[in-house]
Design a protein around this motif. Structure first.
Motif, mmCIF file in Angstrom:
data_model
loop_
_atom_site.group_PDB
_atom_site.id
_atom_site.type_symbol
_atom_site.label_atom_id
_atom_site.label_comp_id
_atom_site.label_asym_id
_atom_site.label_seq_id
_atom_site.Cartn_x
_atom_site.Cartn_y
_atom_site.Cartn_z
ATOM 1 N N HIS A 80 -6.370 3.045 -4.448
ATOM 2 C CA HIS A 80 -5.259 2.413 -3.732
ATOM 3 C C HIS A 80 -4.192 3.446 -3.360
ATOM 4 O O HIS A 80 -3.266 3.704 -4.131
ATOM 5 N N HIS A 101 -1.971 5.188 0.284
ATOM 6 C CA HIS A 101 -1.610 5.008 1.693
ATOM 7 C C HIS A 101 -1.284 6.373 2.298
ATOM 8 O O HIS A 101 -0.167 6.843 2.185
ATOM 9 N N LYS A 109 -8.975 -3.515 4.222
ATOM 10 C CA LYS A 109 -7.758 -3.779 3.446
ATOM 11 C C LYS A 109 -6.996 -4.921 4.096
ATOM 12 O O LYS A 109 -6.795 -4.928 5.311
ATOM 13 N N HIS A 146 -3.270 -4.871 -7.338
ATOM 14 C CA HIS A 146 -2.127 -5.101 -8.239
ATOM 15 C C HIS A 146 -2.488 -6.117 -9.341
ATOM 16 O O HIS A 146 -1.781 -7.105 -9.549
ATOM 17 N N ASP A 177 -1.189 2.916 -5.590
ATOM 18 C CA ASP A 177 -0.347 2.564 -4.434
ATOM 19 C C ASP A 177 0.465 3.774 -3.983
ATOM 20 O O ASP A 177 1.548 3.625 -3.410
HETATM 21 ZN ZN LIG Z 1 -0.486 -0.687 -1.355
#
Ligand SMILES: [Zn+2]
Length: 406
Positions: A74, A76, A176, A279, A334
């Motif tokens: 995960h 970005h 996603k 999450h 994340d």
């Molecule tokens: Zn994310």
């Protein structure tokens, strides 16, 4: 403290400054029974200025490298460039870092691979794949995203399924779905009623993902506190006060429970599709409920990103969860390169060290984010001290299986 000394002490703190405020009442300590309550002057301190330093003398383990190579499912590294009312519009992407910026951190922190979830679609997706996955196929993987801005076209269902086929052809390894679905996407894309998570117009998209063996990383809903008023009872008051746009309290937002139930209907309706519920299934505050979902849906997996703050403040429950679902939990952070507003997500060596410390050690009461104040809520975390067999699964083996890596 003798009577005289107490009077002298009260006089001194009374003179301590204009910021003091008089509070009437006895203190529990040293108060003699039957005595009138003294007037105490207490300092006022803004919550945002409170930065207590823990006085616990407990072991601090510095975990500079993970015990096993990591697949971070995960991250970005790219993102859709244009947004309106929370919805990504168009194919264009923003590239948040180059591989040359990220690879040194990966090598230093024992990260074998990063999955860039937000590759967008069309031309943007091709660019993301070209920049990361094609140049370094053993270090990066790129996922595609739905073309939300096409949602109101009459042939959307078919178009979106075909777009998944095109993305697969271009090299995308999964899909996603960000929280746009359920919380931002509307019937006319940015206007009208909110679109339901289990809207049948997406059915072909979920099935196309199953056909191409593309796992779906799905972010549905958000922490429970985001659906409550931003007031003194809200455990994430400071975070929401800093980001009021993250609140889903009021207006026409569905409840957290409605969102998760719609997601569950989706999981049930598409058993051939593999879902990674991001999450910790977006319900890390309620691991009993996440466990129930994992029991019900064999096609569901979870990852940890931005939720070690939740897991680490219930270490006994979390450890049992990891033991029971050791084949279903993946490592994720994340991480966003060069970010500033959410310290728990900034891609850095320090961020990974905290995750490793949480998973590998039994350290007590430490920060879950590299920040002077805990950014998500005022608490500290405790390490899980997972055994090697579970660490291997969480760090890379489960991801290898779900992502189809050899
Ligand atoms: Zn994310």
């Amino acid at each position: 403290m003798s009577r005289v000394n107490r009077r002298e002490w009260l006089r001194r703190i009374g003179a301590a400054g204009a910021a003091s405020v008089a509070v009437i009442g006895g203190s529990a300590e040293g108060q003699e029974p039957g005595q009138p309550a003294p007037v105490v002057r207490r300092e006022r301190l803004a919550l945002e200025d409170f930065q207590p330093k823990s006085m616990l003398h407990v072991p601090e383990t510095n975990v500079t490298r993970s015990r096993f190579p990591v697949i971070d499912v995960h991250t970005h590294l790219t993102m859709g460039a244009r947004h309106k009312s929370g919805v990504t519009l168009g194919e264009e992407i923003r590239v948040l870092a180059s591989p040359d910026e990220v690879l040194p951190v990966m090598d230093q922190k024992n990260i074998r691979m990063m999955v860039d979830l937000t590759g967008n679609y069309g031309k943007g997706l091709e660019e993301a794949i070209q920049r990361f996955q094609r140049l370094h196929p053993d270090r990066f993987m790129v996922f595609t995203e739905p073309g939300w801005d096409h949602f109101n076209r009459p042939d959307y269902t078919r178009w979106q399924a075909d777009e998944i086929a095109r993305a697969h052809q271009a090299g995308a390894k999964g899909l996603k779905v960000v929280k746009i679905l359920g919380l931002y996407l509307r019937q006319e894309v940015t206007s009208g009623a909110l679109v339901k998570i289990d809207d049948p117009r997406f059915d072909l998209m979920w099935e196309a993902c199953a056909a191409f063996k593309m796992p779906v990383a799905i972010h549905i809903s958000d922490p429970e506190a985001f659906f409550l008023p931003i007031d003194r009872f809200n455990e994430r008051f400071e975070e929401l006060n800093n980001h009021p746009d993250w609140s889903f309290h009021g207006r026409d937002f569905p409840s957290n429970r409605d969102l998760l139930e719609a997601r569950n209907r989706l999981f049930a309706r598409h058993p051939r599709t593999t879902f990674i519920a991001l999450h910790v299934g977006n319900n890390a505050e309620d691991l009993a409920s996440v466990s129930k979902c994992l029991e019900r849906f064999p096609n569901m997996h979870v990852e940890l990103a931005a939720r070690i703050g939740e897991l680490g403040r219930q270490p006994r429950t979390a450890r049992k969860f990891f033991e029971k679902y050791q084949d279903r939990v993946m490592f994720g952070t994340d991480a966003v390169p060069n970010g500033t507003s959410t310290p728990q997500q900034i891609l850095s060596a320090k961020l990974y060290e905290i995750y490793y410390r949480f998973l590998e050690t039994e350290d007590e009461y430490f920060d879950y984010a590299p920040a002077p104040k805990p950014p998500q809520g005022r608490w500290q975390i405790y390490g899980l001290g997972l055994p090697e067999s579970i660490l291997r699964k969480v760090y890379y083996q489960n991801a290898e299986r779900v992502l189809g890596l050899g």
